[in-house]
Design an enzyme around this catalytic site. Structure first.
Site, mmCIF file in Angstrom:
data_model
loop_
_atom_site.group_PDB
_atom_site.id
_atom_site.type_symbol
_atom_site.label_atom_id
_atom_site.label_comp_id
_atom_site.label_asym_id
_atom_site.label_seq_id
_atom_site.Cartn_x
_atom_site.Cartn_y
_atom_site.Cartn_z
ATOM 1 N N ASP A 15 0.833 -1.211 0.000
ATOM 2 C CA ASP A 15 0.000 0.000 0.000
ATOM 3 C C ASP A 15 0.868 1.262 0.000
ATOM 4 O OD1 ASP A 15 -2.391 1.370 -0.020
ATOM 5 O OD2 ASP A 15 -2.613 1.362 2.163
ATOM 6 N N HIS A 32 2.143 3.237 -9.197
ATOM 7 C CA HIS A 32 1.928 1.792 -9.393
ATOM 8 C C HIS A 32 3.103 1.169 -10.146
ATOM 9 C CE1 HIS A 32 -1.915 1.925 -7.568
ATOM 10 N NE2 HIS A 32 -2.540 2.561 -8.535
ATOM 11 N N ASN A 63 -10.916 -2.815 -4.714
ATOM 12 C CA ASN A 63 -10.172 -1.948 -5.644
ATOM 13 C C ASN A 63 -10.834 -1.903 -7.020
ATOM 14 O OD1 ASN A 63 -6.862 -2.954 -4.411
ATOM 15 N ND2 ASN A 63 -8.138 -1.220 -3.772
HETATM 16 C C1 IPE Z 1 -5.248 -2.729 0.068
HETATM 17 O O1 IPE Z 1 -4.978 -1.393 -0.133
HETATM 18 C C2 IPE Z 1 -5.273 -3.465 -1.239
HETATM 19 C C3 IPE Z 1 -3.975 -3.635 -1.898
HETATM 20 C C4 IPE Z 1 -2.820 -3.236 -1.444
HETATM 21 C C5 IPE Z 1 -4.010 -4.351 -3.158
HETATM 22 P P1 IPE Z 1 -6.146 -0.307 -0.231
HETATM 23 O O2 IPE Z 1 -5.485 1.003 -0.414
HETATM 24 O O3 IPE Z 1 -7.127 -0.714 -1.245
HETATM 25 O O4 IPE Z 1 -6.818 -0.422 1.204
HETATM 26 P P2 IPE Z 1 -7.724 0.592 2.007
HETATM 27 O O5 IPE Z 1 -8.791 1.064 1.081
HETATM 28 O O6 IPE Z 1 -6.837 1.707 2.460
HETATM 29 O O7 IPE Z 1 -8.242 -0.201 3.178
HETATM 30 C C1 IPE Z 2 -1.742 0.116 -3.284
HETATM 31 O O1 IPE Z 2 -1.516 1.476 -3.367
HETATM 32 C C2 IPE Z 2 -1.901 -0.517 -4.640
HETATM 33 C C3 IPE Z 2 -3.294 -0.892 -4.949
HETATM 34 C C4 IPE Z 2 -4.271 -0.867 -4.110
HETATM 35 C C5 IPE Z 2 -3.580 -1.315 -6.314
HETATM 36 P P1 IPE Z 2 -2.706 2.510 -3.388
HETATM 37 O O2 IPE Z 2 -3.116 2.731 -4.792
HETATM 38 O O3 IPE Z 2 -3.793 2.102 -2.467
HETATM 39 O O4 IPE Z 2 -1.951 3.789 -2.819
HETATM 40 P P2 IPE Z 2 -2.505 4.840 -1.773
HETATM 41 O O5 IPE Z 2 -2.965 4.068 -0.565
HETATM 42 O O6 IPE Z 2 -3.614 5.570 -2.451
HETATM 43 O O7 IPE Z 2 -1.321 5.693 -1.468
HETATM 44 MG MG MG Z 3 -4.139 2.407 -0.473
#
Ligand code: IPE
Ligand code: IPE
Ligand code: MG
Length: 228
Positions: A15, A32, A63
């Site tokens: 994350d 990403h 997601n």
């Molecule tokens: C968890 O991260 C999912 C992945 C890392 C693939 P999210 O960014 O989606 O989680 P929340 O929404 O903060 O709980």
């Molecule tokens: C995790 O990073 C990757 C996925 C969930 C695909 P995020 O996209 O959730 O990154 P933040 O949490 O918005 O920084």
């Molecule tokens: Mg995230």
């Protein structure tokens, strides 16, 4: 290094990609992409450290509600990884597995993921497991529905075999980067006795030294499994 203190299976909640990009005034896709590069290095290092299974939380069921543009960017990264980078993994004798419901992904991506699994070397000493459109609640519901179809009561072993993680030992250590302290629907059943490790480091900055730190912390934990 005491081998027993090395986690056999690590679950990694990657994350913080979006915030990492935002700090650089760049689009989320840039984060990403950097996250994928970090993941490749972490997988190599985990293998080198003697870890046997690394499950990377790549896309949660939730997601899938993100804007289509972001999802398309992520699918592009899957294409890149499974077309190109995977060869290096195979050459090192490692294999891949995918868990989650990939039937909603673009057809070509589904085919690439299926080929990626099919072409994995047999008896590999290291397996990189991609959790894609994975959610623990869907996984458990799916298993329950399969059990109902079978029409017989199941013991734990039989139930486990209906989960996506059939044949994979439970995670010993779950790492979450990016500062949030939650599981976000990741391996909730399998993580019953996992050690949890949270770090504020945003995933693209999570390097080898960071993984070493997490394993070091894990090695100091006393796992009692309810005993005294
Ligand atoms: C968890 O991260 C999912 C992945 C890392 C693939 P999210 O960014 O989606 O989680 P929340 O929404 O903060 O709980
Ligand atoms: C995790 O990073 C990757 C996925 C969930 C695909 P995020 O996209 O959730 O990154 P933040 O949490 O918005 O920084
Ligand atoms: Mg995230």
């Amino acid at each position: 290094m005491d081998k027993n203190k090395t986690p056999l299976h690590i679950g990694l909640i990657m994350d913080g990609n979006g915030r990492w990009a935002k700090k650089r005034l760049m689009p989320r896709s840039y984060g990403h992409n950097a996250g994928m590069n970090a993941m490749i290095k972490i997988a190599e290092h985990a293998k080198m450290r003697g870890v046997k299974y690394l499950t990377v939380y790549t896309l949660s069921t939730e997601n899938l509600n993100r804007p289509q543009e972001e999802l398309d960017g992520l699918y592009g990264l899957f294409r890149k990884y499974f077309n190109k980078n995977i060869q290096k993994l195979y050459k090192s004798g490692a294999g891949v597995k995918v868990i989650g419901d990939i039937s909603v992904l673009p057809d070509d991506v589904q085919n690439l993921l299926a080929d990626g699994e099919k072409n994995s070397p047999e008896n590999s000493g290291f397996t990189l497991i991609f959790a894609i459109n994975y959610g623990a609640r869907s996984e458990i519901l799916r298993a329950v529905n399969l059990a109902i179809e079978k029409g017989e009561k199941l013991d734990k072993g039989a139930f486990d075999s209906l989960l996506y993680t059939d044949g994979i030992p439970d995670p010993d250590l779950i790492i979450r980067t990016g500062g949030e302290m939650r599981l976000s629907n990741f391996l909730m059943y399998q993580a019953a006795y996992a050690e949890l490790y949270f770090t504020d480091v945003l995933f693209p900055d999570f390097g080898k030294a960071e993984l070493d730190k997490a394993i070091e912390e894990y090695s100091k934990r006393e796992r009692r499994f309810g005993k005294i």
